[in-house]
Design a protein around this motif. Structure first.
Motif, short mmCIF file in Angstrom:
data_model
loop_
_atom_site.label_atom_id
_atom_site.label_comp_id
_atom_site.label_asym_id
_atom_site.label_seq_id
_atom_site.Cartn_x
_atom_site.Cartn_y
_atom_site.Cartn_z
N ALA A 1 -6.88 -11.53 -10.80
CA ALA A 1 -6.68 -11.74 -12.23
C ALA A 1 -8.00 -11.50 -12.95
CB ALA A 1 -6.20 -13.17 -12.49
N GLY A 2 -7.95 -10.75 -14.02
CA GLY A 2 -9.18 -10.43 -14.73
C GLY A 2 -9.05 -10.61 -16.22
N LEU B 1 -9.57 -1.20 -8.24
CA LEU B 1 -8.34 -1.74 -7.67
C LEU B 1 -7.51 -0.63 -7.02
CD1 LEU B 1 -7.43 -4.10 -10.64
CD2 LEU B 1 -8.52 -4.73 -8.48
N GLY B 2 -8.17 0.47 -6.66
CA GLY B 2 -7.50 1.54 -5.96
C GLY B 2 -6.90 2.61 -6.86
N GLY B 3 -7.21 2.57 -8.13
CA GLY B 3 -6.65 3.54 -9.05
C GLY B 3 -7.37 4.88 -9.01
N ASP B 4 -6.79 5.85 -9.66
CA ASP B 4 -7.33 7.20 -9.75
C ASP B 4 -8.41 7.23 -10.82
OD1 ASP B 4 -7.83 9.92 -10.30
OD2 ASP B 4 -5.73 10.49 -10.11
N PRO B 5 -9.67 7.49 -10.46
CA PRO B 5 -10.75 7.47 -11.46
C PRO B 5 -10.64 8.59 -12.49
CG PRO B 5 -11.59 8.24 -9.36
CD PRO B 5 -10.17 7.79 -9.12
N GLY B 6 -9.79 9.58 -12.23
CA GLY B 6 -9.63 10.68 -13.17
C GLY B 6 -8.58 10.43 -14.24
N ARG C 1 0.81 -1.21 0.00
CA ARG C 1 0.00 0.00 0.00
C ARG C 1 0.85 1.27 0.00
NH1 ARG C 1 -4.77 -1.94 -0.31
NH2 ARG C 1 -5.61 -3.53 1.05
N GLY C 2 2.14 1.13 -0.13
CA GLY C 2 3.05 2.26 -0.04
C GLY C 2 3.41 2.91 -1.37
N TYR C 3 2.77 2.53 -2.44
CA TYR C 3 3.07 3.13 -3.73
C TYR C 3 1.78 3.31 -4.52
CZ TYR C 3 2.71 -1.66 -5.56
OH TYR C 3 2.27 -2.92 -5.88
N ASP C 4 1.81 4.23 -5.48
CA ASP C 4 0.66 4.49 -6.35
C ASP C 4 0.78 3.67 -7.62
OD1 ASP C 4 -0.45 6.38 -4.61
OD2 ASP C 4 0.69 8.02 -5.54
N ARG C 5 -0.35 3.27 -8.12
CA ARG C 5 -0.43 2.52 -9.38
C ARG C 5 -0.65 3.53 -10.51
NH1 ARG C 5 -0.32 0.15 -4.50
NH2 ARG C 5 -0.57 -2.09 -4.58
N THR C 6 0.33 4.40 -10.71
CA THR C 6 0.24 5.42 -11.74
C THR C 6 1.46 5.34 -12.65
OG1 THR C 6 1.31 7.05 -10.29
CG2 THR C 6 -1.12 7.02 -10.31
#
Length: 153
Positions: free
Chosen positions: A100-101, A46-51, A22-27
């Motif tokens: 997994a998707g 999955l915790g991403g930025d909706p914008g 949880r210590g990093y962004d998925r960007t």
């Protein structure tokens, strides 16, 4: 043969890298030389930025854009005058155990404005030819449906 190149640059390091889940962004940024940078994140579920655009947005958009470009090409060849085209594609995906998707399918729903006197049946038939040539449609492993609506200008 065509080559396509891109640079994917992770921008989510908050200072500790991946020391904790949880210590990093998925960007990340998509940087293709000579083109505007696209700022991305993972799916908001999955915790991403909706914008920001996510891989699923990009895949669905690429599929729709490829279809549109082939439709316009075939319409021009058939002397079908298209004056506007917009699509609101819908992708259906599932997530399995462990996150997994995959896409189960996509429906392209273009709204196509054509000139008065257009043979709508002939215009609609074009959609059935596109999966044979669209680079993206030929590359995905899920079904793609087409539900075009035509508007007479």
């Amino acid at each position: 043969m065509h080559q396509h190149a891109s640079a994917i640059i992770w921008t989510g390091n908050r200072g500790q890298g991946t020391a904790s889940y949880r210590g990093y962004d998925r960007t990340w940024d998509i940087a293709v030389p000579g083109k505007p940078v696209i700022h991305c994140s993972n799916d908001p579920l999955l915790g991403g930025d909706p914008g920001k655009m996510n891989p699923e947005d990009l895949l669905l958009s690429a599929l729709s854009a490829c279809h549109m470009l082939w439709f316009l090409h075939y319409a021009a060849d058939a002397a079908i005058v298209v004056t506007a085209y917009e699509d609101c594609p819908l992708g259906i995906a599932e997530a399995g155990p462990g996150g997994a998707g995959r896409f189960l399918g996509a429906t392209l729903r273009p709204r196509i404005t054509v000139a008065a006197g257009t043979d709508i049946a002939a215009a609609a038939a074009i959609h059935h030819r596109i999966p044979e040539v669209c680079f993206i449609a030929r590359s995905v492993n899920f079904p793609v449906d087409h539900q075009p609506r035509f508007v007479i200008a």
